[in-house]
Design an enzyme around this catalytic site. Sequence first.
Site, PDB file in Angstrom:
ATOM      1  N   HIS A 197       0.808  -1.218   0.000  1.00 10.50           N
ATOM      2  CA  HIS A 197       0.000   0.000   0.000  1.00 10.50           C
ATOM      3  C   HIS A 197       0.843   1.271   0.000  1.00 10.50           C
ATOM      4  CE1 HIS A 197      -3.451  -2.595   0.905  1.00 10.50           C
ATOM      5  NE2 HIS A 197      -4.191  -1.575   0.494  1.00 10.50           N
ATOM      6  N   GLY A 198       2.074   1.199   0.442  1.00 12.34           N
ATOM      7  CA  GLY A 198       2.882   2.410   0.404  1.00 12.34           C
ATOM      8  C   GLY A 198       4.230   2.243   1.066  1.00 12.34           C
TER       9      GLY A 198
END
Length: 408
Positions: A269-270
Amino acid sequence: MIFSIFSDYIHAIIIDKNRGNIKSKIALISSIIINLSLLAFFKYSDFLISIYNNISNNNIPLLNIVLPIGISFYTFQTMSYSIDVYRNEAPVQKNIISLASYITLFPQLVAGPIVRYSDIANDLNNRTHNFDKLYDGVCRFIIGLSKKVILANNLGIIWFNIKSSNYNNLSISTAWLGIICFTLQIYFDFSGYSDMAIGLGKMFGFSFLENFNYPYISKSITEFWRRWHMSLGIWFRDYVYIPLGGNRCAKSRWLFNIMVVWFLTGLWHGASFNFILWGLYFGFILILEKLFLLEKLKSLPNIVSHLYVIILILISFVLFDITSFNDVFKYYKAMFNFNNVLIDKTFLYYLVPNISILIIGILASTPIFKNILSKYTIIKFIALILGLIISTAFLVDSTFNPFLYFRF
């Protein structure tokens, strides 16, 4: 993207021609390494450099690389193609244009769902087009557009304003209102984009798998993750969890496998520690549920188990969207400091004019509207026309149109 297409096209042909010998396995490993290296370079270089700088007290300049849009999604798709060809679960595609069409399929390229090659291999060259598919696709697209523009964007304004304020001055009710709005915003944003992708796919003759199934009605976190971003969950299950051994191993190894999957889910996700901690948070809860908590939840009244899920989800999304750990703790303090002011003018300022959009958002996160519209065709038709008109009006008039999954 073009490099990824050529790379996996060539690797898959090598895998297919050398099936059953060591060259096939070497080609698969090469494909995986190349794909993950591209993702790591573009998405995680600066993250790794900053970690190294902090540990070694060096000051290596960050690369500030522009993230290619949709790289997390299409990298997973190209990897699934090579792996499925190796497993003999998908036919090798010898027409590079057809393979490129799969990788660059624009409806789901930038925000999912993650479409596996085996799911649409037949559709690439043997699509069927008819009025029913077109009609269903248009309806699904309008539903997704309405979710994104009418609900997600307007709920996002409330969260943006609360998130931008001083957390030390937030009342309990304002803090909870803010994260409730973000929890609804991210659902309608992401599921709205998935609906639009599925709708566009139908218009063009493709059948994409569902990506969301009303996750906020879940009665456990295990059930929640079977309903939220289903294509990502299936990808990690089939290509990480099961190859690691799944649950068919010693309990210690099984628990390790779960935490590895959720560490990688957070990292996907990041490039930030808050995403990693967010993933591990869910991994820990899922382990507790699988060990003993799931049976306890089944014995509780539905309202209690629903409340359990919603509270844990709200807590998780604070960690998901606020990147500074210091600010995360301040926000948690505002939410749970019962010596703080319960209700203030700020809460009423945001709640009163937005109460209708909140109620509609909460109801729309359940199957209530879907069940009503499926029974009454004329109501569905009127609702879709209104949704399209209102969405268009908002797009013309509004300047606040965040794309939450742009960074992935």
